[in-house]
Design an enzyme around this catalytic site. Structure first.
Site, PDB file in Angstrom:
ATOM      1  N   SER A  99       2.467  -7.802  -1.095  1.00 26.35           N
ATOM      2  CA  SER A  99       1.627  -7.327  -1.479  1.00 26.35           C
ATOM      3  C   SER A  99       2.038  -5.746  -0.021  1.00 26.35           C
ATOM      4  O   SER A  99       1.210  -4.861  -0.157  1.00 26.35           O
ATOM      5  CB  SER A  99       0.182  -7.002  -1.515  1.00 26.35           C
ATOM      6  OG  SER A  99       0.379  -8.138  -3.157  1.00 26.35           O
TER       7      SER A  99
ATOM      8  N   GLY B 255       2.387  -9.908  -5.244  1.00 24.39           N
ATOM      9  CA  GLY B 255       2.635  -9.414  -6.108  1.00 24.39           C
ATOM     10  C   GLY B 255       0.913  -9.562  -6.580  1.00 24.39           C
ATOM     11  O   GLY B 255       0.331  -8.782  -8.135  1.00 24.39           O
TER      12      GLY B 255
ATOM     13  N   ASN C 127      12.878  -5.767  -3.090  1.00 23.15           N
ATOM     14  CA  ASN C 127      13.137  -6.850  -4.013  1.00 23.15           C
ATOM     15  C   ASN C 127      12.549  -6.970  -5.553  1.00 23.15           C
ATOM     16  O   ASN C 127      12.013  -6.357  -5.820  1.00 23.15           O
ATOM     17  CB  ASN C 127      12.681  -8.252  -3.500  1.00 23.15           C
ATOM     18  CG  ASN C 127      12.920  -9.640  -4.602  1.00 23.15           C
ATOM     19  OD1 ASN C 127      13.943  -9.165  -5.680  1.00 23.15           O
ATOM     20  ND2 ASN C 127      12.070 -10.308  -4.593  1.00 23.15           N
TER      21      ASN C 127
ATOM     22  N   GLU D 182       9.447 -17.013  -5.435  1.00 25.01           N
ATOM     23  CA  GLU D 182       9.813 -17.348  -6.652  1.00 25.01           C
ATOM     24  C   GLU D 182      11.028 -18.034  -7.347  1.00 25.01           C
ATOM     25  O   GLU D 182      10.909 -19.211  -8.265  1.00 25.01           O
ATOM     26  CB  GLU D 182      10.166 -16.251  -7.676  1.00 25.01           C
ATOM     27  CG  GLU D 182       8.250 -14.990  -7.482  1.00 25.01           C
ATOM     28  CD  GLU D 182       8.994 -13.365  -7.388  1.00 25.01           C
ATOM     29  OE1 GLU D 182      10.080 -13.333  -7.909  1.00 25.01           O
ATOM     30  OE2 GLU D 182       7.329 -12.944  -6.775  1.00 25.01           O
TER      31      GLU D 182
ATOM     32  N   GLU E  49       6.123 -14.419   3.655  1.00 23.39           N
ATOM     33  CA  GLU E  49       5.708 -14.271   2.584  1.00 23.39           C
ATOM     34  C   GLU E  49       4.640 -14.397   2.193  1.00 23.39           C
ATOM     35  O   GLU E  49       5.060 -16.088   1.480  1.00 23.39           O
ATOM     36  CB  GLU E  49       6.639 -13.874   1.533  1.00 23.39           C
ATOM     37  CG  GLU E  49       8.378 -12.853   2.095  1.00 23.39           C
ATOM     38  CD  GLU E  49       8.656 -11.672   0.464  1.00 23.39           C
ATOM     39  OE1 GLU E  49       8.554 -11.066   0.498  1.00 23.39           O
ATOM     40  OE2 GLU E  49       9.062 -12.645  -0.256  1.00 23.39           O
TER      41      GLU E  49
ATOM     42  N   LYS F  80      13.839  -7.611  -7.961  1.00 22.89           N
ATOM     43  CA  LYS F  80      13.142  -8.833  -9.431  1.00 22.89           C
ATOM     44  C   LYS F  80      13.970  -8.396 -10.411  1.00 22.89           C
ATOM     45  O   LYS F  80      14.845  -8.118 -10.969  1.00 22.89           O
ATOM     46  CB  LYS F  80      11.689  -9.685  -9.265  1.00 22.89           C
ATOM     47  CG  LYS F  80      10.812  -9.427  -7.961  1.00 22.89           C
ATOM     48  CD  LYS F  80       9.602  -9.576  -8.018  1.00 22.89           C
ATOM     49  CE  LYS F  80       8.781  -9.460  -6.278  1.00 22.89           C
ATOM     50  NZ  LYS F  80       7.624 -10.752  -6.391  1.00 22.89           N
TER      51      LYS F  80
ATOM     52  N   HIS G 168      13.369 -17.578  -1.641  1.00 17.62           N
ATOM     53  CA  HIS G 168      12.035 -16.478  -2.327  1.00 17.62           C
ATOM     54  C   HIS G 168      10.919 -17.280  -2.931  1.00 17.62           C
ATOM     55  O   HIS G 168      11.639 -18.406  -3.478  1.00 17.62           O
ATOM     56  CB  HIS G 168      12.463 -15.110  -3.240  1.00 17.62           C
ATOM     57  CG  HIS G 168      11.820 -14.376  -2.868  1.00 17.62           C
ATOM     58  ND1 HIS G 168      10.672 -15.022  -4.200  1.00 17.62           N
ATOM     59  CD2 HIS G 168      11.153 -12.643  -2.968  1.00 17.62           C
ATOM     60  CE1 HIS G 168       9.935 -13.453  -3.660  1.00 17.62           C
ATOM     61  NE2 HIS G 168      10.113 -12.943  -4.036  1.00 17.62           N
TER      62      HIS G 168
HETATM   63  C1  PEP Z   1       8.544  -9.838  -2.723  1.00 21.46           C
HETATM   64  O1  PEP Z   1       8.474 -10.628  -3.705  1.00 21.46           O
HETATM   65  O2  PEP Z   1       9.113  -9.813  -2.184  1.00 21.46           O
HETATM   66  C2  PEP Z   1       7.305  -9.282  -2.469  1.00 21.46           C
HETATM   67  C3  PEP Z   1       6.605  -8.935  -1.410  1.00 21.46           C
HETATM   68  O3  PEP Z   1       6.723  -8.649  -3.812  1.00 21.46           O
HETATM   69  P1  PEP Z   1       5.030  -8.156  -3.557  1.00 21.46           P
HETATM   70  O4  PEP Z   1       5.479  -6.627  -2.430  1.00 21.46           O
HETATM   71  O5  PEP Z   1       5.243  -7.031  -5.208  1.00 21.46           O
HETATM   72  O6  PEP Z   1       4.224  -8.450  -3.593  1.00 21.46           O
END
Ligand code: PEP
Length: 250
Positions: free
Chosen positions: A212, A172, A9, A95, A166, A11, A93
């Site tokens: 992460s 992040g 992803n 976000e 998630e 973003k 998601h």
């Molecule tokens: C995400 O936003 O789907 C995600 C997993 O981000 P990150 O790997 O940066 O934590």
């Protein structure tokens, strides 16, 4: 029996040249036995789709509008995604839910439109830190799973449904769920899917972990019995780290 699915992803990152370069490198190095996908920003879907031509890497969209067409300034429809060769679309998601204040009923409408459009739905679920601390993780995840129309998903089949667990506190932040924390919630998700549909359906749905994930922690997370791949943010912006994760899923 489930083919792992590792998706990046991107973003709101990359520019046109770096998006094409990243897609080209991913296409060149993607392992054969893992499903690999990338979800660039909308404006680069076309260019990235061209760069992926002839490869097995799937093109994904980070979001979509549930409406078919009309006066929805700034939005893009499922039909537009199909036009560009999009294979999978993310809904829910964190976000979108938290930064853009997208409520559950809007997420549910998007998920229904994605399934009705014949795409693979990657439906994201996960709790905030205060919800985990208050022992509400499974309730939050269950409510977010309930956003999926069981009839529509059932009709489309288990291959068209992917759940991404998630935990919001892991996205992040550099702080990933432990292997055990991930497996515990993934097993709960699979049992919830079995209650909603049946065990055979649930056993075939892929459940990705996101938050992460990086080359250093990928193997442990991906070797959990109910972790069938990853949704990768930061580590997907470099081909070598993303491909290292994809290879760890092999
Ligand atoms: C995400 O936003 O789907 C995600 C997993 O981000 P990150 O790997 O940066 O934590």
């Amino acid at each position: 029996m489930r083919t792992s699915f590792v998706a990046g992803n991107w973003k709101m990152n990359t520019n046109k040249a770096s998006a094409v370069a990243l897609a080209t490198a991913v296409a060149a190095g993607a392992p054969a036995r893992v499903q690999v996908g990338v979800a660039p920003p909308f404006v680069y879907l076309d260019a990235v789709g061209q760069a992926l031509k002839g490869s097995t890497v799937r093109l994904g969209a980070q979001d979509v509008c549930a409406e078919k067409n009309g006066a929805y300034t700034g939005a893009c429809s499922c039909e537009m995604m199909a036009d560009l060769g999009v294979n999978f679309i993310l809904t829910g998601h964190s976000e979108r839910r938290h930064f853009f204040k997208e409520p559950g009923d809007v997420v549910a409408k998007k998920a229904a439109a994605v399934l009705a459009g014949g795409f693979t739905l990657v439906h994201c679920v996960g709790e905030k830190l205060e919800e985990r601390d208050a022992n509400k993780t499974l309730d939050v995840v269950q409510a977010q799973l309930n956003e999926i129309d069981p009839k529509l998903a059932g009709d489309k089949g288990p291959d068209k449904l992917v759940i991404a667990y998630e935990p919001v506190w892991a996205i992040g932040t550099g702080r990933n769920a432990t292997d055990q924390q991930a497996q515990e919630v993934h097993a709960f998700i699979r049992s919830a899917l079995a209650r909603r549909w049946n065990k055979d359906f649930a056993d075939r749905v892929r459940i990705q972990y996101g938050g992460s994930m990086k080359p250093e922690n990928a193997k442990g997370l991906l070797s959990q019995p109910d972790v069938d791949g990853g949704l990768i943010g930061g580590a997907a912006l470099k081909a070598d780290s993303f491909l290292a994760i994809a290879n760890a899923a092999d």
